[in-house]
Write a protein that holds these residues in place. Structure first.
Motif, PDB file in Angstrom:
ATOM      1  N   UNK A  64      23.465 -11.418  20.459  1.00  0.00           N
ATOM      2  CA  UNK A  64      24.654 -10.823  19.841  1.00  0.00           C
ATOM      3  C   UNK A  64      25.276  -9.932  20.905  1.00  0.00           C
ATOM      4  N   UNK A  78      17.309 -11.610  20.503  1.00  0.00           N
ATOM      5  CA  UNK A  78      16.331 -11.778  19.427  1.00  0.00           C
ATOM      6  C   UNK A  78      15.578 -13.087  19.638  1.00  0.00           C
ATOM      7  N   UNK A  95      13.950  -2.648  21.374  1.00  0.00           N
ATOM      8  CA  UNK A  95      14.346  -2.318  20.005  1.00  0.00           C
ATOM      9  C   UNK A  95      13.117  -2.388  19.099  1.00  0.00           C
ATOM     10  N   UNK A 105      18.535 -15.865  19.875  1.00  0.00           N
ATOM     11  CA  UNK A 105      19.894 -15.533  19.436  1.00  0.00           C
ATOM     12  C   UNK A 105      20.345 -14.291  20.200  1.00  0.00           C
ATOM     13  N   UNK A 116      22.295  -7.766  22.279  1.00  0.00           N
ATOM     14  CA  UNK A 116      21.017  -7.746  21.572  1.00  0.00           C
ATOM     15  C   UNK A 116      20.404  -9.124  21.778  1.00  0.00           C
TER      16      UNK A 116
END
Lengths: 155, 155
Positions: free
Chosen positions: A86, A133, A52, A84, A131
């Motif tokens: 998601x 991070x 990303x 993190x 996702x």
């Protein structure tokens, strides 16, 4: 003396104003970054990593979209500033060292604290996409450890 | 002398090992955090902010899912460490001060550099949802400015 004072003032202004490499918004269009295969040394099973965005100083954040096919999972690992997740699709699993295997589903947000040994991946018969991070400090955002055995995975 | 040396060594070990408040993975389930309305002082039109995760030191990252109804947009603003947007649905717009209005679509990743004055929002007749990621430094992750006029929005 005036020119000298002006120069000193200008230098001070330069020193206090942060200077950044980028000053323009960038849009990275969907489809412009090739998908990567999760390397065998860090993953068990079939894993795809869609980049990303990289960490661009002074930002420390980087992000990727990770898709685990059924039964696939990351090796045990830690992050220096944590991570993190998601969850965006499917059903998955996450576990920290010494804790229970926990199920994760779309919309769930998982916070992994700094230095906590853990793994994440798909459910045994269902794929999972999240996702991911994390933050880079001293050039590092992950430390990989041993693979997750079938027994640990709960297969 | 041995006990004293041992104590000094222990203190050194304590000083060099980072201590964190959290040591356990937390899962925030989908549906456990109420949606918020984007405040009128910072947004034009109807905007919903679904919290994802707050900044938890030593991490500086926070994230939210922001949904703009058609024609809705944020006010002009800047971020001290910049921002990353991941478009997840609809069609939207982003503009930096002095630049063109640019269209953004699902899967696009937008990076806004530190201190760059900008706005983002929906297209005039289509809603847009993005994940918004930013970093908090000195207790701050955004500085709000004036609203985006209809002329600036391009309505």
């Amino acid at each position: 003396m005036k020119p000298l004072i002006a120069t000193a003032a200008s230098l001070l202004a330069l020193a206090s104003a942060p200077v950044y490499a980028e000053e323009t918004i960038t849009i990275t269009p969907a489809g412009s970054q090739p998908s990567n295969k999760g390397p065998d040394q860090y993953f068990t099973g079939s894993v795809r990593v869609d980049p990303l965005f990289p960490a661009t100083p002074p930002s420390r954040m980087s992000g990727g979209l990770v898709t685990f096919e059924p039964g696939a999972r990351a090796a045990w690992h830690t992050h220096p500033v944590g991570q993190v997740l998601i969850v965006t699709a499917g059903v998955g699993r996450v576990q920290q060292w010494g804790g229970p295997v926990q199920e994760i589903r779309p919309g769930d947000v998982v916070r992994i604290p700094p230095g906590v040994k853990h793994w994440h991946g798909a459910a045994p018969t269902t794929a999972m996409t999240h996702v991911a991070l994390q933050e880079t400090v001293d050039g590092r955002n992950v430390d990989w450890l041993e693979k997750v055995s079938n027994e640990q995975y709960g297969k």
